[in-house]
Design an enzyme around this catalytic site. Structure first.
Site, PDB file in Angstrom:
ATOM      1  N   CYS A 148       7.209  -1.742  -1.919  1.00 43.03           N
ATOM      2  CA  CYS A 148       7.460  -1.898  -0.480  1.00 43.03           C
ATOM      3  C   CYS A 148       7.135  -0.646   0.325  1.00 43.03           C
ATOM      4  O   CYS A 148       6.726  -0.732   1.493  1.00 43.03           O
ATOM      5  CB  CYS A 148       8.899  -2.327  -0.236  1.00 43.03           C
ATOM      6  SG  CYS A 148      10.161  -1.252  -0.961  1.00 43.03           S
ATOM      7  N   HIS A 241      10.777   1.088   6.368  1.00 41.00           N
ATOM      8  CA  HIS A 241      10.450   2.329   5.677  1.00 41.00           C
ATOM      9  C   HIS A 241       9.550   3.194   6.560  1.00 41.00           C
ATOM     10  O   HIS A 241       8.539   2.721   7.101  1.00 41.00           O
ATOM     11  CB  HIS A 241       9.698   2.044   4.372  1.00 41.00           C
ATOM     12  CG  HIS A 241      10.543   1.465   3.277  1.00 41.00           C
ATOM     13  ND1 HIS A 241      11.912   1.460   3.299  1.00 41.00           N
ATOM     14  CD2 HIS A 241      10.176   0.867   2.100  1.00 41.00           C
ATOM     15  CE1 HIS A 241      12.363   0.887   2.189  1.00 41.00           C
ATOM     16  NE2 HIS A 241      11.336   0.534   1.447  1.00 41.00           N
TER      17      HIS A 241
END
Length: 351
Positions: A148, A241
């Protein structure tokens, strides 16, 4: 286009829940089967799943019964949100049995004949599947998507690679807590704190972009020659993120020119019309304090990668800050986009 029947393995995990959410009302796909841990098998998904997403559980999923495994029922595409240990053995078994498996697990990403795919970056790597079937004797297939935290930086590196070439990348990630799954990181470890270590993350950040950005050569991918050094830290953000990149290019890269190449990036033509492909793959923000997870992670319904603070780097060439929604763009959304491309190609072959 005919509809595809979908199964989701590990449907009660955070990644599995995000797949359940994104597949609600999908124009091509219908979820027919979900699997979960042994102690929940037989229960209705709505009763068994401790729903962790902010969005409500889709109505279609509530009455689906959790299964232990797929058995013999037909599933055109199988999404795997299993743990690495479970995926290591089960995913090849399913591919050998004729299923097309799209995996969010890291168990098989590094294998030479397994495509590691971001459909809007390297769709040509799916051509490895012919070699995979030939080598392994499978009638199905196994496709993986990246870690991810790898997705956002790699989407940014692709247009710079095309325009200037890449030599070296320094990469520091600030990763949201949902990247650790549920229940994830204990609150007493994370509150008022930054954890400067995530097991296995730095190795993935240094290796996976090189495979994605690499060149398909016959029966294998030749990794891109760019050298990457990475840091990974966990921060108290729910989703999104952040990555700070400093990039050395093979050819001189001026900031304004680099920004234009980023903003104008378009995926290959066969990907542009897919249901989950965002209208804007890369959004370049001009503000000095963007991107920010709380403000920018929903761009393009979570599928747009947002980049800002594009500026000159005193040691290398270009530096910037990148944000990607980790459970959508960095997980279920990228898996869904890859599956759409696979189904689009299959439907085109049978037309």
């Amino acid at each position: 286009m005919t509809r595809a029947t979908i199964a989701i393995l590990g449907a009660t995990s955070v990644s599995g829940q995000r797949l359940v959410h994104l597949l609600a009302g999908h124009p091509w796909f219908t979820v027919a089967a979900v699997t979960g841990p042994d102690h929940l098998v037989g229960k209705a998904y709505g009763d068994a799943c401790r729903w962790a997403l902010a969005e409500p559980m889709p109505a279609y999923a509530r009455t689906l019964r959790l299964r232990e495994h797929l058995g013999g029922e037909d599933a055109s595409i199988v999404f795997s949100a299993l743990s690495d240990s479970a995926a290591a053995s089960l995913e090849p078994e399913l591919a050998a049995a004729g299923h097309t498996v799209v995996s969010l697990s890291s168990a098989h990403r590094a294998e030479a004949d397994v495509p590691l795919v971001l459909a809007d970056v390297n769709p040509d790597h799916l051509d490895l599947l012919g070699e995979q079937r030939k080598r392994r004797g499978w009638t199905g297939a196994l496709v993986t998507i990246p870690n991810c935290a790898v997705v956002g930086p790699t989407v940014v590196l692709k247009p710079l690679q095309d325009a200037f070439g890449l030599r070296r990348v320094f990469l520091a990630t600030l990763q949201a807590v949902t990247g650790a799954g549920y229940p994830g990181v204990p609150a007493l470890d994370l509150l008022d704190n930054v954890i400067p270590y995530i097991a296995g993350e730095e190795e993935k950040l240094e290796s996976e972009p090189r495979k994605i950005l690499g060149r398909l050569s016959g029966a294998r991918v030749e990794p891109a020659e760019v050298r990457i050094t990475a840091h990974a830290a966990r921060v108290a953000v729910t989703e999104g993120h952040v990555a700070c990149l400093s990039i050395e290019c093979e050819r001189a890269a001026e900031v304004g020119e680099a920004s234009r190449f980023l903003a104008s990036y378009r995926p290959p033509e066969e990907v542009r019309g897919l249901p989950s492909c965002p209208g804007v793959v890369l959004a370049v923000r001009p503000e000095a304090d963007r991107p920010q997870p709380r403000r920018d992670r929903g761009a393009g319904s979570g599928m747009t990668t947002v980049v800002g603070r594009v500026r000159a780097d005193p040691l290398l060439d270009i530096r910037c800050v990148v944000l990607a929604h980790n459970t959508i763009r960095g997980g279920a959304g990228s898996a869904l986009l890859a599956a759409e491309l696979l189904w689009h190609r299959r439907s085109g072959e049978s037309a």
